[in-house]
Motif scaffolding. Sequence first.
Motif, mmCIF file in Angstrom:
data_model
loop_
_atom_site.group_PDB
_atom_site.id
_atom_site.type_symbol
_atom_site.label_atom_id
_atom_site.label_comp_id
_atom_site.label_asym_id
_atom_site.label_seq_id
_atom_site.Cartn_x
_atom_site.Cartn_y
_atom_site.Cartn_z
ATOM 1 N N ILE A 187 14.047 10.363 11.083
ATOM 2 C CA ILE A 187 12.949 11.066 9.687
ATOM 3 C C ILE A 187 12.327 8.414 9.507
ATOM 4 C CG2 ILE A 187 13.290 11.180 6.939
ATOM 5 C CD1 ILE A 187 12.512 13.788 9.124
ATOM 6 N N PHE A 188 13.823 8.193 9.119
ATOM 7 C CA PHE A 188 13.118 6.920 9.065
ATOM 8 C C PHE A 188 12.806 5.825 10.324
ATOM 9 C CE2 PHE A 188 17.667 7.306 6.730
ATOM 10 C CZ PHE A 188 17.688 6.395 5.577
ATOM 11 N N GLN A 192 7.841 5.659 6.305
ATOM 12 C CA GLN A 192 6.595 4.313 6.157
ATOM 13 C C GLN A 192 7.626 3.585 5.096
ATOM 14 O OE1 GLN A 192 6.669 2.423 9.180
ATOM 15 N NE2 GLN A 192 5.951 3.869 10.486
ATOM 16 N N ASN A 193 8.119 2.798 4.796
ATOM 17 C CA ASN A 193 8.046 2.026 2.561
ATOM 18 C C ASN A 193 8.957 3.833 2.520
ATOM 19 O OD1 ASN A 193 7.613 0.352 3.617
ATOM 20 N ND2 ASN A 193 5.237 -0.138 3.299
ATOM 21 N N VAL A 214 24.153 19.895 3.289
ATOM 22 C CA VAL A 214 23.639 18.367 2.807
ATOM 23 C C VAL A 214 21.437 18.911 2.813
ATOM 24 C CG1 VAL A 214 22.720 16.134 3.246
ATOM 25 C CG2 VAL A 214 24.899 17.712 3.072
ATOM 26 N N ARG A 215 20.845 19.088 2.133
ATOM 27 C CA ARG A 215 19.827 19.187 1.713
ATOM 28 C C ARG A 215 18.897 16.981 1.626
ATOM 29 N NH1 ARG A 215 20.522 22.114 4.244
ATOM 30 N NH2 ARG A 215 20.714 24.728 3.499
ATOM 31 N N ILE A 216 17.553 16.835 2.120
ATOM 32 C CA ILE A 216 17.080 15.067 1.438
ATOM 33 C C ILE A 216 16.477 15.370 1.378
ATOM 34 C CG2 ILE A 216 17.832 12.772 2.177
ATOM 35 C CD1 ILE A 216 19.994 13.478 3.445
ATOM 36 N N LEU A 217 15.583 15.582 0.141
ATOM 37 C CA LEU A 217 14.129 15.055 -0.096
ATOM 38 C C LEU A 217 13.876 13.640 0.535
ATOM 39 C CD1 LEU A 217 13.233 17.706 -2.494
ATOM 40 C CD2 LEU A 217 11.885 17.281 -0.053
ATOM 41 N N PHE A 218 12.475 12.989 0.602
ATOM 42 C CA PHE A 218 12.071 11.705 0.944
ATOM 43 C C PHE A 218 10.367 11.763 0.473
ATOM 44 C CE2 PHE A 218 15.420 12.157 4.302
ATOM 45 C CZ PHE A 218 15.527 11.023 4.268
ATOM 46 N N ASP A 219 10.407 10.736 -0.323
ATOM 47 C CA ASP A 219 9.021 10.744 -0.393
ATOM 48 C C ASP A 219 8.328 9.389 0.185
ATOM 49 O OD1 ASP A 219 6.720 10.148 -1.803
ATOM 50 O OD2 ASP A 219 7.490 9.312 -3.822
ATOM 51 N N ALA A 220 7.345 8.723 0.805
ATOM 52 C CA ALA A 220 7.470 7.596 1.767
ATOM 53 C C ALA A 220 5.927 7.510 0.963
ATOM 54 C CB ALA A 220 7.729 7.493 2.774
ATOM 55 N N GLN A 221 5.543 6.192 1.735
ATOM 56 C CA GLN A 221 4.236 5.673 1.714
ATOM 57 C C GLN A 221 3.437 7.207 2.330
ATOM 58 O OE1 GLN A 221 2.751 1.549 2.972
ATOM 59 N NE2 GLN A 221 1.499 2.137 2.896
ATOM 60 N N LEU B 305 5.740 -6.595 14.121
ATOM 61 C CA LEU B 305 4.376 -7.446 12.851
ATOM 62 C C LEU B 305 4.444 -6.416 12.232
ATOM 63 C CD1 LEU B 305 2.716 -10.268 12.375
ATOM 64 C CD2 LEU B 305 0.407 -8.694 12.868
ATOM 65 N N LEU B 306 4.433 -4.925 11.731
ATOM 66 C CA LEU B 306 4.236 -4.302 10.771
ATOM 67 C C LEU B 306 5.207 -4.116 9.916
ATOM 68 C CD1 LEU B 306 1.923 -1.325 12.103
ATOM 69 C CD2 LEU B 306 1.261 -3.092 10.687
ATOM 70 N N LYS B 307 6.753 -4.566 11.445
ATOM 71 C CA LYS B 307 8.230 -3.843 10.663
ATOM 72 C C LYS B 307 8.439 -5.518 9.899
ATOM 73 C CE LYS B 307 12.519 -2.893 12.609
ATOM 74 N NZ LYS B 307 13.127 -2.103 14.109
ATOM 75 N N THR B 308 8.152 -6.972 10.634
ATOM 76 C CA THR B 308 8.481 -7.957 9.986
ATOM 77 C C THR B 308 7.840 -8.444 8.359
ATOM 78 O OG1 THR B 308 8.201 -8.281 12.605
ATOM 79 C CG2 THR B 308 8.818 -10.372 10.591
ATOM 80 N N LEU B 309 6.295 -7.254 8.721
ATOM 81 C CA LEU B 309 5.924 -7.479 7.344
ATOM 82 C C LEU B 309 6.324 -6.887 6.385
ATOM 83 C CD1 LEU B 309 1.951 -8.852 8.434
ATOM 84 C CD2 LEU B 309 4.187 -10.236 7.231
ATOM 85 N N ASN B 310 7.306 -5.582 6.726
ATOM 86 C CA ASN B 310 7.449 -4.707 5.628
ATOM 87 C C ASN B 310 6.010 -4.067 5.503
ATOM 88 O OD1 ASN B 310 9.218 -2.718 4.773
ATOM 89 N ND2 ASN B 310 9.244 -4.014 3.349
ATOM 90 N N TRP B 311 5.294 -3.114 6.386
ATOM 91 C CA TRP B 311 3.650 -3.419 5.918
ATOM 92 C C TRP B 311 3.179 -2.048 6.731
ATOM 93 C CZ3 TRP B 311 -1.240 -2.973 7.889
ATOM 94 C CH2 TRP B 311 -2.205 -3.055 6.970
ATOM 95 N N TYR B 312 2.223 -1.593 6.038
ATOM 96 C CA TYR B 312 1.620 0.112 6.781
ATOM 97 C C TYR B 312 0.876 0.170 6.279
ATOM 98 C CZ TYR B 312 1.927 4.932 9.796
ATOM 99 O OH TYR B 312 1.277 5.345 10.322
#
Lengths: 342, 329
Positions: A187-188, A192-193, A214-221, B305-312
């Motif tokens: 998942i990681f 992203q972010n 266990v359940r985990i919900l994620f919100d990412a970019q 680069l994306l990882k380094t800048l933490n940008w997507y």
Amino acid sequence: MRSAVIGCGNISRFHFHAIMTNPLTELAAICDVNPELAKRKAEELGGVKFYTRVDELLKNEKIDALHVLTPPHLHKEVALPALEKGIHVLIEKPVALTVKDVEVMNKAAEKSGARLGVNHNMLYDPTYRRARDIANSFAFGDLLHAEVFFGFDTRRVIGANGLEGTWLKEMKGHFLQDLFPHPAAIIFDLLQNINTTHIIKKNPGGDNILKEEVRILFDAQNATAAINMSLSVKPDIFTLVLYGTKMIARVDLSNMSIVKQKTWRRIPKAFARGVDSISQSMQMFGNTICVTAGVALKRISPTAGMTNLINAFYTSLDKDWPLPVSGQDALKVIELSEKIWK
Amino acid sequence: MKVLVTGASGFLGSRLVEVLLQKKYQVKAMVRPKSNREFLDKMPVEVFVGDLGDKESLRGIMDGVDMVIHAGATTFGTFEEQKRGTIEGTKYMLDLAQQAGIKKFVHVSSLVVYDMNTIPNKSLINESFALERFPERAGGYAYTKTLSEQYVQEFMKTSTMPITIVRPGLVYGARRNMFFPHLGFSAAGGKVILRIGCEEKVLPLTYIYNTCEVMIRLLDNDKTNGKIYNIIDPKTITYKEYLQYYLRAVRLKSIVVPVPFSLLKLMGLCFEIANKVPGLKGKFGLTRYRLNTKFKNVRYDGSLLLKTLNWYPELSLDESLERAFHKDK
């Protein structure tokens, strides 16, 4: 490079195999607190040197890399002296039980210039790699949601005494905490972010700690995701479903199959359902044939992820590339794990 | 902060100027005397006219400048002119930047610098892969880009100036021809397109605004000093899918004929033999070596680069393509 392996438990044979088949490195020594086990393994490996104490091994052997396969609560204790000496270390998952331990190891590595790698082998699993390529493809569109279900039948490994006498007892989340890095790493890798995570813990079994859900919900970019872990669901399951804007990919990581579900816009809906079912079953059938043949001919191995990651680790050391999974990458997993099993 | 952009009239340079201004940077744009400056004249930038291959013309270029994005190269003219503009130009810029105490120097290199002839088929190429061993055999652009990057790498070892090298993939966006030569050959007046290589082959695309975004983010990121990065978008599109999209977008009804790479290499071999015939010596440039540099089935890894800048990238691939082909001006 010369390598040594600490801990000769179940997982060690994969590490031995990977080291001995990799031309970049050779197995210099092994170590286990159990002298009989260490001796037996050493003999099996063709008379390689064995130790029962890590400090002795580090003192007597000139090694470049150390594999740490001890129970997780001992990882830091074993890895730290090596990292301080500038020896590269590859640690089994989970890298440690606390964020603090990971940070200490990361710092030691940074100071001495040694490199700390973590065996999140699912990231190098060929089926997952294929799934990841699909998720990144134009044909898939954008990832909307990723869902992992990880279920583990504890009866396979646990006797009448439960966790008594096992190292799993050292972890608050025992089985689930030990296995959590598998779905978490995936998942990681896909998200992203990450903005927020929401944890649900349930225990329908009351006091029976072996019934934890266990359940985990994620919100990412880029998408949302869910991790579901269970010790009660039968049978064993490790699936990943990727929902995209143009396709759904159903990935069975244990059975090594991927089924893609696409829209059939040109066909009337009633027919489309039938066509979709046929398409899915055809893919499943094709997959089954390929995987069966692959396994029979030894082209496909269910543990390829482990070998691939270990090989990638040595290639990275050799060529000074970024590690397949670094201590920093693993930190995120442990941060969440610590949050779940405070 | 004032950023000097060389090659500012080019496809990448002009967008860089635009995005830098949006991000409230001051910009000094360097162009050649003969460049088309129409686009730059509409923007609040200081224009510096000079020639990268002529050190005299660069006098004063670093005045008032804090950081440099060196995107300029000479891609036309004779081989000598290209060498002067791209290789010598880079040397001049580094020297001048060093003397002026520039805070960050971003050198825009290219994916052509990789040694495609030793890299195995289907590799995932990251920044540590080897550079072209025989640049002189890889064509003028690859030659000059490889040699200038080699120079920057050497320079980086001894210099205290923070330098970052970037290797962007195929940058796409409005205002450029998006039929990339890597896609294949157009024949019969565009009615037929010969697509080279297998179906799964992936195009190393990067959307112009993503390219600009990461380059600008590099400017004030100390972690990137002394490092080299590929710039490739994380989402992938195959040659086949891209060509379909392209033909629909530009409303062409060409017939796409897939041509196996091995067949093309056989042709390359014939050319190599023909080149040895007296009277035809060196007439055919399409050697197997050059075909490998252009058409080999490899993928590039842009994750570092994306990882380094933490940008997507904020935009999806579909949306970026839509903008590049239809919406962007």
